[in-house]
Design a protein around this motif. Structure first.
Motif, short mmCIF file in Angstrom:
data_model
loop_
_atom_site.label_atom_id
_atom_site.label_comp_id
_atom_site.label_asym_id
_atom_site.label_seq_id
_atom_site.Cartn_x
_atom_site.Cartn_y
_atom_site.Cartn_z
N SER A 117 16.27 0.77 -11.38
CA SER A 117 15.10 0.40 -10.57
C SER A 117 14.59 -0.98 -10.95
O SER A 117 14.22 -1.78 -10.08
N ALA A 118 14.54 -1.26 -12.24
CA ALA A 118 14.08 -2.57 -12.70
C ALA A 118 15.02 -3.67 -12.23
O ALA A 118 14.59 -4.73 -11.78
N LEU A 119 16.32 -3.44 -12.31
CA LEU A 119 17.29 -4.43 -11.85
C LEU A 119 17.19 -4.65 -10.34
O LEU A 119 17.29 -5.78 -9.86
N ALA A 120 16.96 -3.60 -9.59
CA ALA A 120 16.81 -3.73 -8.15
C ALA A 120 15.56 -4.54 -7.81
O ALA A 120 15.58 -5.39 -6.91
N ALA A 121 14.46 -4.32 -8.53
CA ALA A 121 13.23 -5.07 -8.29
C ALA A 121 13.42 -6.55 -8.59
O ALA A 121 12.96 -7.42 -7.83
N VAL A 122 14.11 -6.86 -9.67
CA VAL A 122 14.38 -8.26 -10.02
C VAL A 122 15.26 -8.91 -8.95
O VAL A 122 15.04 -10.05 -8.54
N ALA A 123 16.26 -8.19 -8.45
CA ALA A 123 17.14 -8.72 -7.41
C ALA A 123 16.36 -9.01 -6.13
O ALA A 123 16.55 -10.06 -5.50
N VAL A 124 15.46 -8.12 -5.74
CA VAL A 124 14.65 -8.34 -4.54
C VAL A 124 13.77 -9.57 -4.72
O VAL A 124 13.63 -10.39 -3.80
N LEU A 125 13.15 -9.74 -5.88
CA LEU A 125 12.32 -10.91 -6.13
C LEU A 125 13.12 -12.21 -6.07
O LEU A 125 12.66 -13.20 -5.51
N LEU A 126 14.32 -12.21 -6.63
CA LEU A 126 15.15 -13.40 -6.60
C LEU A 126 15.57 -13.75 -5.18
O LEU A 126 15.53 -14.91 -4.78
N VAL A 127 15.97 -12.78 -4.41
CA VAL A 127 16.41 -13.04 -3.04
C VAL A 127 15.23 -13.53 -2.19
O VAL A 127 15.37 -14.48 -1.43
N SER A 128 14.08 -12.91 -2.32
CA SER A 128 12.92 -13.36 -1.53
C SER A 128 12.46 -14.74 -1.97
O SER A 128 11.99 -15.53 -1.14
N GLY A 129 12.61 -15.08 -3.22
CA GLY A 129 12.27 -16.42 -3.69
C GLY A 129 13.19 -17.48 -3.14
O GLY A 129 12.78 -18.59 -2.84
N MET A 130 14.47 -17.16 -2.99
CA MET A 130 15.42 -18.13 -2.46
C MET A 130 15.19 -18.39 -0.98
O MET A 130 15.42 -19.50 -0.51
N THR A 131 14.74 -17.41 -0.24
CA THR A 131 14.51 -17.64 1.19
C THR A 131 13.30 -18.51 1.43
O THR A 131 13.21 -19.18 2.44
N ALA A 132 12.36 -18.55 0.51
CA ALA A 132 11.18 -19.40 0.66
C ALA A 132 11.53 -20.87 0.49
O ALA A 132 10.80 -21.74 0.93
N CYS A 133 12.65 -21.17 -0.14
CA CYS A 133 13.06 -22.56 -0.36
C CYS A 133 14.06 -23.03 0.68
O CYS A 133 14.78 -23.98 0.47
N GLY A 134 14.13 -22.37 1.81
CA GLY A 134 15.09 -22.72 2.85
C GLY A 134 14.68 -23.98 3.58
O GLY A 134 13.73 -24.67 3.21
N PRO A 135 15.38 -24.33 4.65
CA PRO A 135 15.05 -25.54 5.40
C PRO A 135 13.68 -25.44 6.04
O PRO A 135 13.13 -24.36 6.22
#
Length: 133
Positions: A19-37
């Motif tokens: 569960s902790a690994l899944a939460a970290v993965a979701v945070l990383l993916v959502s953070g990367m989409t905020a830096c898009g074009p």
């Protein structure tokens, strides 16, 4: 051998670890989409220019294709008037006064457009702002 006897490592169950690994993965993916074009919607909402001249074609605006302008868009025309006898401590020395609306009828190039007056009496050097829906 335990160097620090009061420190004991507790075992974490595998389900908590997943569960902790899944939460970290979701945070990383959502953070990367905020830096898009840059979002193209921003240009439609914040589009602003000036009325440069009045010709037989209509009003020439310094808003063009590069800014995201399209034929048929309606802009509010705003005049900026200086308020007399106000010191710097009194706040803004300028006031925005709506003067009318204009509609783009043709695009000249990346930087300029031709517009017609929809209502009011917009004048030279007035600011034009895209009417927000």
């Amino acid at each position: 051998m335990i160097l620090i006897p009061w420190f004991r490592r507790h075992r974490v169950h595998a389900s908590w670890r997943r569960s902790a690994l899944a939460a970290v993965a979701v945070l990383l993916v959502s953070g990367m989409t905020a830096c898009g074009p840059e979002n193209p919607y921003r240009h439609e909402v914040l589009m602003r220019g000036h009325i440069l001249e009045s010709t037989h074609e209509g009003l020439i605006l310094c808003v063009g294709e590069k800014d995201g302008a399209r034929v048929g868009q309606v802009f509010a025309a705003i005049s900026h008037r200086r308020l007399s006898d106000r010191g710097p401590q009194a706040g803004s020395r300028y006031q925005r006064q709506p003067t009318g609306t204009v509609r783009i009828t043709a695009l000249r190039d990346d930087h300029y457009a031709v517009a017609e007056v929809v209502d009011g009496k917009p004048g030279l050097h007035d600011t034009v702002e895209l009417v927000r829906p």
